[in-house]
Design an enzyme around this catalytic site. Structure first.
Site, PDB file in Angstrom:
ATOM      1  N   ASN A  46       0.785  -1.173   0.072  1.00  0.00           N
ATOM      2  CA  ASN A  46      -0.035  -0.164   0.017  1.00  0.00           C
ATOM      3  C   ASN A  46       0.915   1.292   0.180  1.00  0.00           C
ATOM      4  O   ASN A  46       0.727   2.221  -0.701  1.00  0.00           O
ATOM      5  CB  ASN A  46      -0.796   0.050   1.301  1.00  0.00           C
ATOM      6  CG  ASN A  46      -2.029  -1.097   1.157  1.00  0.00           C
ATOM      7  OD1 ASN A  46      -2.290  -1.551   0.029  1.00  0.00           O
ATOM      8  ND2 ASN A  46      -2.853  -1.182   2.380  1.00  0.00           N
ATOM      9  N   ARG A 373     -11.078  -4.318 -14.269  1.00  0.00           N
ATOM     10  CA  ARG A 373      -9.742  -5.057 -13.807  1.00  0.00           C
ATOM     11  C   ARG A 373     -10.198  -6.558 -13.876  1.00  0.00           C
ATOM     12  O   ARG A 373     -11.387  -7.107 -13.653  1.00  0.00           O
ATOM     13  CB  ARG A 373      -9.542  -4.995 -12.511  1.00  0.00           C
ATOM     14  CG  ARG A 373      -8.933  -3.605 -12.172  1.00  0.00           C
ATOM     15  CD  ARG A 373      -8.328  -3.263 -10.985  1.00  0.00           C
ATOM     16  NE  ARG A 373      -8.122  -2.005 -10.338  1.00  0.00           N
ATOM     17  CZ  ARG A 373      -7.042  -1.393 -10.477  1.00  0.00           C
ATOM     18  NH1 ARG A 373      -6.077  -2.021 -11.505  1.00  0.00           N
ATOM     19  NH2 ARG A 373      -6.769  -0.062 -10.298  1.00  0.00           N
ATOM     20  N   ARG A 403      -5.105   1.614 -13.340  1.00  0.00           N
ATOM     21  CA  ARG A 403      -3.821   1.753 -13.043  1.00  0.00           C
ATOM     22  C   ARG A 403      -2.990   0.476 -12.608  1.00  0.00           C
ATOM     23  O   ARG A 403      -3.858  -0.422 -11.565  1.00  0.00           O
ATOM     24  CB  ARG A 403      -3.711   2.610 -11.830  1.00  0.00           C
ATOM     25  CG  ARG A 403      -2.315   3.127 -11.601  1.00  0.00           C
ATOM     26  CD  ARG A 403      -2.242   4.591 -10.517  1.00  0.00           C
ATOM     27  NE  ARG A 403      -2.461   5.661 -11.065  1.00  0.00           N
ATOM     28  CZ  ARG A 403      -3.455   6.523 -10.952  1.00  0.00           C
ATOM     29  NH1 ARG A 403      -4.095   6.276  -9.612  1.00  0.00           N
ATOM     30  NH2 ARG A 403      -3.493   7.786 -11.351  1.00  0.00           N
ATOM     31  N   HIS A 433     -15.476   3.030 -15.206  1.00  0.00           N
ATOM     32  CA  HIS A 433     -15.239   2.310 -13.798  1.00  0.00           C
ATOM     33  C   HIS A 433     -16.154   1.416 -13.285  1.00  0.00           C
ATOM     34  O   HIS A 433     -16.371   0.789 -12.353  1.00  0.00           O
ATOM     35  CB  HIS A 433     -14.781   3.304 -12.685  1.00  0.00           C
ATOM     36  CG  HIS A 433     -14.525   2.814 -11.302  1.00  0.00           C
ATOM     37  ND1 HIS A 433     -15.123   2.878 -10.126  1.00  0.00           N
ATOM     38  CD2 HIS A 433     -13.217   1.823 -11.010  1.00  0.00           C
ATOM     39  CE1 HIS A 433     -14.443   2.049  -9.385  1.00  0.00           C
ATOM     40  NE2 HIS A 433     -13.309   1.460  -9.721  1.00  0.00           N
ATOM     41  N   TYR A 466     -11.986  -9.834  -1.611  1.00  0.00           N
ATOM     42  CA  TYR A 466     -12.624  -8.461  -1.347  1.00  0.00           C
ATOM     43  C   TYR A 466     -14.173  -8.930  -1.295  1.00  0.00           C
ATOM     44  O   TYR A 466     -14.844  -9.583  -1.654  1.00  0.00           O
ATOM     45  CB  TYR A 466     -12.454  -7.586  -2.630  1.00  0.00           C
ATOM     46  CG  TYR A 466     -11.103  -7.081  -2.969  1.00  0.00           C
ATOM     47  CD1 TYR A 466     -10.064  -7.518  -2.546  1.00  0.00           C
ATOM     48  CD2 TYR A 466     -11.058  -6.225  -4.134  1.00  0.00           C
ATOM     49  CE1 TYR A 466      -8.736  -7.229  -2.882  1.00  0.00           C
ATOM     50  CE2 TYR A 466      -9.714  -5.732  -4.484  1.00  0.00           C
ATOM     51  CZ  TYR A 466      -8.576  -6.273  -3.819  1.00  0.00           C
ATOM     52  OH  TYR A 466      -7.770  -5.881  -4.467  1.00  0.00           O
ATOM     53  N   ARG A 559     -13.804   2.720   4.380  1.00  0.00           N
ATOM     54  CA  ARG A 559     -12.620   1.741   4.720  1.00  0.00           C
ATOM     55  C   ARG A 559     -11.577   2.531   4.795  1.00  0.00           C
ATOM     56  O   ARG A 559     -10.501   2.485   5.676  1.00  0.00           O
ATOM     57  CB  ARG A 559     -12.429   0.563   3.643  1.00  0.00           C
ATOM     58  CG  ARG A 559     -11.388  -0.330   3.924  1.00  0.00           C
ATOM     59  CD  ARG A 559     -10.864  -0.973   2.793  1.00  0.00           C
ATOM     60  NE  ARG A 559     -10.209  -0.121   1.490  1.00  0.00           N
ATOM     61  CZ  ARG A 559     -10.479  -0.068   0.426  1.00  0.00           C
ATOM     62  NH1 ARG A 559     -11.538  -0.852  -0.153  1.00  0.00           N
ATOM     63  NH2 ARG A 559      -9.679   0.546  -0.459  1.00  0.00           N
ATOM     64  N   HIS A 587     -14.888  -3.594   0.221  1.00  0.00           N
ATOM     65  CA  HIS A 587     -14.958  -2.737  -1.121  1.00  0.00           C
ATOM     66  C   HIS A 587     -16.348  -2.358  -1.565  1.00  0.00           C
ATOM     67  O   HIS A 587     -16.408  -1.724  -2.464  1.00  0.00           O
ATOM     68  CB  HIS A 587     -14.383  -4.035  -2.194  1.00  0.00           C
ATOM     69  CG  HIS A 587     -14.049  -3.135  -3.313  1.00  0.00           C
ATOM     70  ND1 HIS A 587     -14.689  -3.486  -4.630  1.00  0.00           N
ATOM     71  CD2 HIS A 587     -13.099  -2.515  -3.579  1.00  0.00           C
ATOM     72  CE1 HIS A 587     -14.159  -2.624  -5.415  1.00  0.00           C
ATOM     73  NE2 HIS A 587     -13.079  -2.055  -5.004  1.00  0.00           N
TER      74      HIS A 587
END
Length: 708
Positions: A46, A373, A403, A433, A466, A559, A587
């Site tokens: 992270n 993704r 990314r 997204h 997740y 979160r 998530h």
């Protein structure tokens, strides 16, 4: 300049506090030791990304406009950078201490990361032989002098360095730690004893630079700015956006250094040398006593024998079958009733099965999906390709600018195109997204739809790691909106109008604020509960303050970054902010406005961040099914009751564990949902099969029997 609100805080410092909560999990003695070590690895990963993206972007901002003020904290980019470096330094010390403690506690279990001097004599011989035969032949050492210029150091790769002296000449020696060699060497024996590759090279550096006197041995790692976006003009002019993205990835490799890590203290001369070479300040240099790359921790956890796994890792949990679906085909069941999947407590399998069934269903005409993704191995792609090869019209809007997943998405886009899918790449200036899939089919009664809308990516790997929601519905009104959405995406129209779906950048924020206004009008009878990953959007923050001042009870379950502070007198006294950090990464995006049957409930892909509400294509969907609404209300209640993994934000932006009241039982939301999923009973398959269409012969025989 806009007024700086007293109830807001800087987003970067808020993020560092989130990562500190990750590190707190590594210090939690109720967590198994290898899981604690994994949290150290996650903290490290992270922090790497934070420096690459957030710190990198602040350097760019400082260079472009040194006087620009952050509207949440009143700081310039340089002031933010100074605050970040001050805040990160104690985190390094806390991480190093945590790692050392866990490493020591793992030793009695035979899991030992060793220095060369700690090896037994036979092990030392084994390591030296391995170095000479397997490592030294593939090393690429270099000196730095007038004839050998300082090399380009790759971001996040390890380099062994030393000062070299030959006669009256001194120079720097550099050895890249090869990427194609394992970063640890397991030693012979039954236990898991290992030594890291950079330590082996450091130990035998005198064999590499054997003609020099060696001093100041060290190993280092640079982190480079990775906040690079494809050039807008190139985007507009290029006939192939994939080529533009390839160029962007190449550019990222040579961006400016924003951090230097060293294993040992640097001499004043070497510190000055590196500061000049990388154009950094001394505060950008961090000494760390622990590994700079911790990927090997996950491999070691997998290598543990079963006898040790029982003690050192979490009790295994497999995503369960959906409690809303019987065995058998998925499409007929979704046609009858909405279905909600809750990852990772429930399996992603029903969604994959939905696509697989659609790929061969003669009634299905088209499959359309947005992808952000994907896993390295994606059955979803295989099913989409099969659908195209079976004559279905398959449209995939794949975001190449996700990314650090750019190359993966480029590769998948080529595979999809080869199979005959129509591949789109989104919009200039806006990332797509959203997580939405539309299946269109025709039967005797006309055109119908099955729509899936999720809060997380179509990634078969992260669906086990997740927490996310995936709603599958055959509601015609949702399908009609989804059909319009995909039509708009195909013609680059961001200004579509929808009756049920709310879509950014046009209607999502406006609808959320309008729903909040409805609660504000109710005063103390108003209620707002929102779960998401981050909160930075200033319009949303101001509306939360307004709602709190009106007496509305507000719970934000966030979160990570949260730029609004609760408990500020006269401003946010009716606001509670909760963060849950546990076994799984939280998530989902879930929004509830109001109470009970009258509440408006949405799930979607957007956080309340300006980038999501104004610079991305996001989709949120209303939840109409009563059973699903009750289930979501229940989950929110459990999360707000969590007193094990939940932390409450205080008015200064720090977090504290929620207190356990006298006589109250411990509530761990994630463990509760795991247990509920394991105990849930699936509908009987017979309940579905009874309503299957009868064959023609069966119908005739029934009529004949009745007449008799």
């Amino acid at each position: 300049m806009r007024e700086i609100l007293e109830e807001t805080q800087n987003r970067e410092l808020s993020w560092l506090r989130f990562n500190q909560r990750v590190l707190e999990e590594a210090r939690d003695e109720t967590v198994p030791l290898m899981e604690r070590m994994k949290f150290v690895a996650i903290f490290t990963s992270n922090l790497d990304e934070f420096f690459m993206i957030r710190v990198g972007s602040l350097y760019d901002m400082a260079a472009a406009d040194s006087k620009k003020i952050d509207q949440r904290s009143g700081m310039t980019a340089k002031q933010q950078l100074d605050a970040i470096y001050r805040a990160v330094s104690p985190l390094y010390k806390e991480r190093d201490k945590t790692y050392a403690e866990i490493k020591k506690q793992l030793s009695p279990y035979g899991v030992c990361g060793l220095d060369f001097k700690e090896l037994e004599q036979q092990e030392k011989k084994f390591v030296k032989k391995y170095f000479k035969e397997e490592v030294m032949p593939v090393l690429s050492p270099q000196i730095v002098d007038a004839n050998h210029p300082f090399p380009h150091l790759l971001s996040k790769e390890l380099y062994v360095v030393a000062n070299l002296k030959q006669g009256d000449k001194t120079m720097l020696g550099i050895i890249p730690v090869p990427q194609y060699i394992s970063n640890i060497l397991y030693l012979p024996g039954y236990d898991i004893r290992y030594i890291r590759m950079e330590k082996i090279i450091l130990e035998f550096i005198d064999l590499v630079f054997d003609q020099y006197q060696i001093s100041d041995k060290n190993y280092i790692r640079v982190t480079r700015n990775a906040d690079v976006s494809p050039d807008d003009e190139a985007y507009a002019d290029s006939g192939d956006f994939r080529h533009v993205m390839q160029e962007t990835l190449h550019k990222r490799r040579r961006m400016a250094v924003v951090r230097l890590e060293a294993a040992n203290s640097l001499s004043k001369e070497m510190e000055k040398y590196f500061c000049e070479k990388f154009n950094i300040r001394p505060e950008c240099i961090f000494r760390t006593k622990m590994p700079m790359k911790l990927d090997f921790i996950f491999a070691i956890a997998d290598k543990l024998p079963d006898s040790k796994k029982k003690t050192l890792v979490d009790v295994p949990f497999s995503p369960q079958p959906s409690s809303m679906l019987a065995e058998g085909k998925v499409i007929p069941q979704i046609k009858k009733k909405d279905v909600l999947l809750c990852y990772p407590y429930e399996s992603m399998e029903p969604f994959l099965q939905l696509i697989k069934e659609a790929s061969t269903d003669p009634e299905v005409l088209t499959i359309k999906i947005t992808i952000y993704r994907l896993a390295k191995k994606a059955r979803l792609v295989e099913y989409l390709c099969a659908a195209a090869e079976n004559g279905k019209e398959v449209t995939v809007l794949i975001e190449l600018r996700a990314r650090f997943d750019e190359q993966n998405n480029i590769d998948w886009s080529e595979r999809l195109e080869e199979a005959g899918c129509r591949v789109l790449y989104g919009f200039e200036g806006y990332k797509v997204h959203s997580k939405i899939c539309l299946i269109t089919y025709r039967n005797r009664t006309g055109i119908h739809y099955i729509t899936q809308i999720g809060t997380g990516n179509y990634n078969e790997k992260t669906a086990k790691m997740y927490t996310d929601y995936s709603l599958m519905t055959s509601r015609q009104e949702i399908g009609e909106d989804a059909a319009v959405f995909f039509q708009n995406m195909s013609i680059s129209n961001l200004n579509g109008v929808y009756k049920h779906l709310i879509v950014s950048p046009t209607s999502l924020k406006q609808k959320v604020l309008a729903l909040m206004d409805e609660e504000i009008a109710k005063g103390e009878n108003g209620r707002i509960i929102m779960k998401m990953n981050s909160v930075t959007d200033m319009d949303f923050i101001r509306k939360v303050t307004e709602a709190s001042q009106a007496g509305v009870k507000i719970d934000l379950i966030v979160r990570g970054i949260c730029c609004i502070l609760p408990g500020i007198k006269g401003r946010t006294e009716n606001l509670r902010v909760t963060s849950i950090v546990g076994r799984y990464l939280e998530h989902p995006r879930l929004f509830v406005f109001g109470k009970g049957a009258d509440a408006a409930v949405y799930i979607g892909s957007a956080d309340m961040m300006t980038r999501n509400t104004e610079k991305r294509v996001e989709v949120a969907c209303p939840v109409y099914d009563e059973e699903i609404r009750k289930r979501l209300f229940h989950q929110l209640h459990v999360m707000l009751s969590d007193n094990v993994k939940a932390r409450a934000m205080t008015s200064d932006g720090t977090y504290v564990k929620k207190p356990v009241e006298d006589g109250a039982s411990l509530v761990n939301a994630q463990e509760t949902f795991m247990r509920e999923a394991s105990q849930a009973k699936r509908p009987a398959a017979a309940a579905v099969s009874k309503k299957k269409k009868e064959g023609f012969l069966t119908t005739v025989l029934k009529i004949f029997r009745k007449k008799q």
